[in-house]
Design a protein around this motif. Structure first.
Motif, mmCIF file in Angstrom:
data_model
loop_
_atom_site.group_PDB
_atom_site.id
_atom_site.type_symbol
_atom_site.label_atom_id
_atom_site.label_comp_id
_atom_site.label_asym_id
_atom_site.label_seq_id
_atom_site.Cartn_x
_atom_site.Cartn_y
_atom_site.Cartn_z
ATOM 1 N N ARG A 6 45.993 53.115 48.486
ATOM 2 C CA ARG A 6 44.756 52.607 49.076
ATOM 3 C C ARG A 6 44.927 51.130 49.386
ATOM 4 O O ARG A 6 45.308 50.359 48.526
ATOM 5 C CB ARG A 6 43.600 52.771 48.119
ATOM 6 C CG ARG A 6 42.851 54.031 48.335
ATOM 7 C CD ARG A 6 41.612 54.026 47.495
ATOM 8 N NE ARG A 6 40.572 53.249 48.145
ATOM 9 C CZ ARG A 6 39.441 53.776 48.581
ATOM 10 N NH1 ARG A 6 39.221 55.040 48.424
ATOM 11 N NH2 ARG A 6 38.537 53.037 49.146
ATOM 12 N N LEU A 7 44.622 50.773 50.618
ATOM 13 C CA LEU A 7 44.783 49.385 51.020
ATOM 14 C C LEU A 7 43.420 48.736 51.194
ATOM 15 O O LEU A 7 43.020 48.394 52.290
ATOM 16 C CB LEU A 7 45.580 49.293 52.319
ATOM 17 C CG LEU A 7 47.050 49.567 52.176
ATOM 18 C CD1 LEU A 7 47.732 49.531 53.527
ATOM 19 C CD2 LEU A 7 47.688 48.566 51.254
ATOM 20 N N ASN A 8 42.722 48.575 50.091
ATOM 21 C CA ASN A 8 41.477 47.841 50.178
ATOM 22 C C ASN A 8 41.774 46.370 49.889
ATOM 23 O O ASN A 8 42.881 45.994 49.529
ATOM 24 C CB ASN A 8 40.418 48.416 49.227
ATOM 25 C CG ASN A 8 40.887 48.505 47.803
ATOM 26 O OD1 ASN A 8 41.824 47.833 47.419
ATOM 27 N ND2 ASN A 8 40.236 49.329 47.008
ATOM 28 N N ALA A 9 40.763 45.536 50.057
ATOM 29 C CA ALA A 9 40.965 44.098 49.920
ATOM 30 C C ALA A 9 41.436 43.727 48.515
ATOM 31 O O ALA A 9 42.290 42.844 48.356
ATOM 32 C CB ALA A 9 39.685 43.358 50.265
ATOM 33 N N ARG A 10 40.917 44.382 47.508
ATOM 34 C CA ARG A 10 41.309 44.060 46.132
ATOM 35 C C ARG A 10 42.798 44.315 45.926
ATOM 36 O O ARG A 10 43.499 43.506 45.309
ATOM 37 C CB ARG A 10 40.484 44.882 45.149
ATOM 38 C CG ARG A 10 40.833 44.590 43.698
ATOM 39 C CD ARG A 10 39.964 45.350 42.742
ATOM 40 N NE ARG A 10 38.588 44.878 42.900
ATOM 41 C CZ ARG A 10 37.515 45.579 42.585
ATOM 42 N NH1 ARG A 10 37.641 46.787 42.094
ATOM 43 N NH2 ARG A 10 36.318 45.083 42.747
ATOM 44 N N THR A 11 43.280 45.437 46.411
ATOM 45 C CA THR A 11 44.694 45.775 46.268
ATOM 46 C C THR A 11 45.573 44.741 46.973
ATOM 47 O O THR A 11 46.582 44.296 46.425
ATOM 48 C CB THR A 11 44.973 47.167 46.869
ATOM 49 O OG1 THR A 11 44.105 48.115 46.258
ATOM 50 C CG2 THR A 11 46.399 47.579 46.658
ATOM 51 N N ILE A 12 45.166 44.352 48.163
ATOM 52 C CA ILE A 12 45.959 43.390 48.937
ATOM 53 C C ILE A 12 45.946 42.020 48.276
ATOM 54 O O ILE A 12 46.957 41.336 48.214
ATOM 55 C CB ILE A 12 45.436 43.319 50.382
ATOM 56 C CG1 ILE A 12 45.649 44.670 51.072
ATOM 57 C CG2 ILE A 12 46.146 42.218 51.159
ATOM 58 C CD1 ILE A 12 44.947 44.807 52.390
ATOM 59 N N ARG A 13 44.795 41.610 47.761
ATOM 60 C CA ARG A 13 44.701 40.304 47.107
ATOM 61 C C ARG A 13 45.553 40.244 45.837
ATOM 62 O O ARG A 13 46.049 39.176 45.473
ATOM 63 C CB ARG A 13 43.255 39.987 46.750
ATOM 64 C CG ARG A 13 42.408 39.637 47.932
ATOM 65 C CD ARG A 13 40.997 39.264 47.495
ATOM 66 N NE ARG A 13 40.049 39.410 48.577
ATOM 67 C CZ ARG A 13 39.862 38.534 49.550
ATOM 68 N NH1 ARG A 13 40.588 37.446 49.579
ATOM 69 N NH2 ARG A 13 38.981 38.749 50.486
ATOM 70 N N ASN A 14 45.733 41.364 45.166
ATOM 71 C CA ASN A 14 46.524 41.394 43.935
ATOM 72 C C ASN A 14 48.025 41.406 44.190
ATOM 73 O O ASN A 14 48.808 41.274 43.255
ATOM 74 C CB ASN A 14 46.137 42.603 43.084
ATOM 75 C CG ASN A 14 44.766 42.455 42.483
ATOM 76 O OD1 ASN A 14 44.279 41.354 42.277
ATOM 77 N ND2 ASN A 14 44.128 43.575 42.211
ATOM 78 N N MET A 15 48.432 41.575 45.430
ATOM 79 C CA MET A 15 49.853 41.601 45.767
ATOM 80 C C MET A 15 50.427 40.190 45.789
ATOM 81 O O MET A 15 49.718 39.216 46.038
ATOM 82 C CB MET A 15 50.066 42.199 47.161
ATOM 83 C CG MET A 15 49.825 43.646 47.268
ATOM 84 S SD MET A 15 50.152 44.139 48.973
ATOM 85 C CE MET A 15 49.951 45.886 48.810
ATOM 86 N N LYS A 16 51.716 40.112 45.560
ATOM 87 C CA LYS A 16 52.422 38.852 45.724
ATOM 88 C C LYS A 16 52.533 38.581 47.227
ATOM 89 O O LYS A 16 52.590 39.520 48.023
ATOM 90 C CB LYS A 16 53.826 38.944 45.130
ATOM 91 C CG LYS A 16 53.844 39.136 43.636
ATOM 92 C CD LYS A 16 55.256 39.245 43.150
ATOM 93 C CE LYS A 16 55.287 39.524 41.661
ATOM 94 N NZ LYS A 16 56.661 39.732 41.186
ATOM 95 N N PRO A 17 52.606 37.319 47.628
ATOM 96 C CA PRO A 17 52.722 37.011 49.061
ATOM 97 C C PRO A 17 53.942 37.657 49.724
ATOM 98 O O PRO A 17 53.862 38.090 50.883
ATOM 99 C CB PRO A 17 52.838 35.481 49.084
ATOM 100 C CG PRO A 17 52.166 35.036 47.842
ATOM 101 C CD PRO A 17 52.423 36.118 46.825
ATOM 102 N N GLU A 18 55.048 37.762 48.993
ATOM 103 C CA GLU A 18 56.244 38.386 49.573
ATOM 104 C C GLU A 18 56.012 39.870 49.824
ATOM 105 O O GLU A 18 56.440 40.419 50.848
ATOM 106 C CB GLU A 18 57.454 38.216 48.643
ATOM 107 C CG GLU A 18 57.802 36.788 48.306
ATOM 108 C CD GLU A 18 56.996 36.249 47.126
ATOM 109 O OE1 GLU A 18 56.572 37.026 46.247
ATOM 110 O OE2 GLU A 18 56.784 35.030 47.091
#
Length: 75
Positions: A6-18
């Motif tokens: 699931r690519l919701n905003a929370r998941t994306i924000r928790n990712m490392k920039p790389e």
């Protein structure tokens, strides 16, 4: 790939920039493949194009928000 996750905003924000940059690159490549299939008339799931475009926009939005925060913090 991204279709399983699931690519919701929370998941994306928790990712490392790389990881976020790699995911963005992967999604852009997948979108290119889907657009090619659509032109050929062999696209199985036309809704996937919309999903990928939205995921790309979501990632870019979050990246821009974080860049603005970094600039503001540096002032």
């Amino acid at each position: 790939m991204a279709s399983r996750q699931r690519l919701n905003a929370r998941t994306i924000r928790n990712m490392k920039p790389e990881d976020r940059a790699k995911l963005l690159n992967d999604l852009r490549n997948e979108l290119l493949k889907l657009q090619t299939q659509r032109e050929r008339g062999t696209l199985d799931n036309p809704g996937r194009v919309r999903t990928i475009r939205r995921a790309i926009a979501r990632i870019l939005t979050i990246m821009n928000e974080e860049a603005k925060k970094a600039v503001k913090a540096g002032e």
